[in-house]
Scaffold this motif. Structure first.
Motif, short mmCIF file in Angstrom:
data_model
loop_
_atom_site.label_atom_id
_atom_site.label_comp_id
_atom_site.label_asym_id
_atom_site.label_seq_id
_atom_site.Cartn_x
_atom_site.Cartn_y
_atom_site.Cartn_z
N GLY A 179 30.11 37.25 46.28
CA GLY A 179 29.05 36.30 45.96
C GLY A 179 29.48 35.09 45.17
O GLY A 179 28.85 34.03 45.28
N ILE A 180 30.53 35.20 44.38
CA ILE A 180 31.01 34.05 43.60
C ILE A 180 32.35 33.58 44.13
O ILE A 180 32.47 32.46 44.62
N PHE A 181 33.38 34.44 44.04
CA PHE A 181 34.71 34.02 44.49
C PHE A 181 34.68 33.61 45.96
O PHE A 181 35.16 32.54 46.33
N GLY A 182 34.14 34.47 46.81
CA GLY A 182 34.11 34.18 48.24
C GLY A 182 33.30 32.95 48.58
O GLY A 182 33.70 32.14 49.41
N TYR A 183 32.17 32.80 47.92
CA TYR A 183 31.30 31.65 48.19
C TYR A 183 31.99 30.34 47.88
O TYR A 183 31.77 29.33 48.56
N CYS A 184 32.84 30.35 46.85
CA CYS A 184 33.54 29.13 46.44
C CYS A 184 34.92 28.99 47.09
O CYS A 184 35.62 28.02 46.85
N GLY A 185 35.30 29.98 47.93
CA GLY A 185 36.57 29.90 48.65
C GLY A 185 37.77 30.40 47.89
O GLY A 185 38.91 30.18 48.31
N MET A 186 37.57 31.11 46.79
CA MET A 186 38.68 31.58 45.97
C MET A 186 39.36 32.79 46.62
O MET A 186 38.69 33.79 46.88
N PRO A 187 40.66 32.72 46.86
CA PRO A 187 41.37 33.91 47.31
C PRO A 187 41.31 34.98 46.21
O PRO A 187 41.44 34.67 45.03
N VAL A 188 41.11 36.23 46.60
CA VAL A 188 40.93 37.31 45.64
C VAL A 188 42.24 38.06 45.43
O VAL A 188 42.86 38.52 46.39
N ILE A 189 42.63 38.17 44.18
CA ILE A 189 43.79 38.99 43.82
C ILE A 189 43.35 40.44 43.77
O ILE A 189 44.03 41.32 44.30
N GLY A 190 42.22 40.73 43.12
CA GLY A 190 41.76 42.10 43.06
C GLY A 190 40.50 42.28 42.25
O GLY A 190 40.07 41.39 41.51
N LEU A 191 39.91 43.44 42.42
CA LEU A 191 38.78 43.92 41.61
C LEU A 191 39.22 45.26 41.05
O LEU A 191 39.41 46.22 41.80
N ASP A 192 39.42 45.32 39.74
CA ASP A 192 39.88 46.54 39.10
C ASP A 192 38.84 47.02 38.11
O ASP A 192 38.23 46.22 37.40
N LEU A 193 38.69 48.33 38.07
CA LEU A 193 37.72 48.97 37.19
C LEU A 193 38.48 49.85 36.21
O LEU A 193 39.18 50.77 36.62
N LEU A 194 38.36 49.54 34.92
CA LEU A 194 38.97 50.36 33.88
C LEU A 194 37.87 51.22 33.28
O LEU A 194 36.81 50.72 32.93
N LEU A 195 38.15 52.52 33.14
CA LEU A 195 37.13 53.46 32.68
C LEU A 195 37.65 54.25 31.48
O LEU A 195 38.11 55.39 31.64
N PRO A 196 37.55 53.68 30.29
CA PRO A 196 38.07 54.35 29.10
C PRO A 196 37.10 55.38 28.53
O PRO A 196 36.63 55.27 27.39
N VAL A 197 36.77 56.40 29.31
CA VAL A 197 35.77 57.37 28.89
C VAL A 197 36.38 58.57 28.14
O VAL A 197 35.66 59.35 27.55
N ASP A 198 37.71 58.71 28.17
CA ASP A 198 38.41 59.73 27.40
C ASP A 198 39.78 59.19 27.02
O ASP A 198 40.14 58.08 27.40
N ARG A 199 40.53 59.96 26.25
CA ARG A 199 41.83 59.48 25.76
C ARG A 199 42.77 59.07 26.90
O ARG A 199 43.42 58.04 26.83
N THR A 200 42.80 59.88 27.94
CA THR A 200 43.66 59.56 29.08
C THR A 200 43.19 58.27 29.74
O THR A 200 44.01 57.41 30.09
N GLY A 201 41.87 58.12 29.90
CA GLY A 201 41.33 56.90 30.50
C GLY A 201 41.63 55.66 29.67
O GLY A 201 41.90 54.59 30.21
N VAL A 202 41.59 55.79 28.36
CA VAL A 202 41.91 54.67 27.47
C VAL A 202 43.34 54.22 27.69
O VAL A 202 43.62 53.04 27.89
N GLU A 203 44.27 55.17 27.64
CA GLU A 203 45.69 54.83 27.79
C GLU A 203 46.00 54.32 29.20
O GLU A 203 46.73 53.33 29.36
N ASP A 204 45.45 54.98 30.22
CA ASP A 204 45.68 54.55 31.60
C ASP A 204 45.13 53.14 31.83
O ASP A 204 45.77 52.32 32.50
#
Length: 195
Positions: A155-180
């Protein structure tokens, strides 16, 4: 390569700012990159789409000075990285207001309804780093990840023609998730620098 990192969190000790710091470490690990970090929560930017913005949208009035400054900031960049905590399936309001006011017709795109639309930010690569408060299965099951992809990447990047490097989701819900997540932020920085 110059990277603009835009974030929106009021607490400098937050996980969001920790992820930004690790992303910057990743950028700095490769030669030839520079970066700028804009924290919209402390920048003083007014995200409200007001009368002058509406006038500009309708082709009357002058460009607000703060918008021209933000567009120049983006024009200096080769890549834009949005790093934010997920609020209600999307980005914080101040970041959405920044996009509403800055990514305007005539600068980000041209859509006059009669000719073929022109996407004007084809030189600017885009990366999203969303920080969530639930596990990945919850994001998948409830469609949160798809919502982020539709709203921001398409809706934003594509609409304006921006090539996408990535969409990453970080989920720091526990100690392992925080470090990862912090390691992934570093890796994302390297990926953006090499894009």
């Amino acid at each position: 390569m110059h990277i603009l990192i835009v974030t929106a969190h009021p607490d400098p000790a937050s996980y969001t700012h920790g992820a930004v710091a690790r992303l910057v470490d990743g950028l700095d690990s490769l030669p030839g990159t520079t970066h700028e970090v804009l924290n919209l929560a402390s920048s003083g930017f007014d995200p409200r789409f007001a009368g002058p913005d509406n006038d500009l949208f309708h082709g009357r009035g002058q460009m607000p000075v703060d918008i021209r400054e933000e567009q120049r900031r983006i024009d200096r960049a080769d890549a834009l990285v949005l790093v934010f905590p997920v609020y209600w399936w999307s980005m914080p309001a101040v970041m959405k207001g920044w996009i509403d006011r800055v990514f305007i017709q005539g600068w980000a795109f041209i859509d006059d309804g009669e000719k073929e639309m022109k996407r004007l930010l084809v030189h600017l690569k885009g990366q999203v780093v969303a920080i969530g408060g639930a596990d990945y299965d919850t994001y998948q099951r409830r469609g949160y990840f798809d919502a982020l992809n539709a709203q921001i990447v398409q809706g934003i990047f594509g609409y304006c023609g921006m090539p996408v490097i990535g969409l990453d989701l970080l989920l720091p819900v526990d100690r392992t998730g925080v470090e990862d997540g912090l390691q992934r932020a570093f890796d994302i920085g390297r990926r953006v620098a090499g894009a």
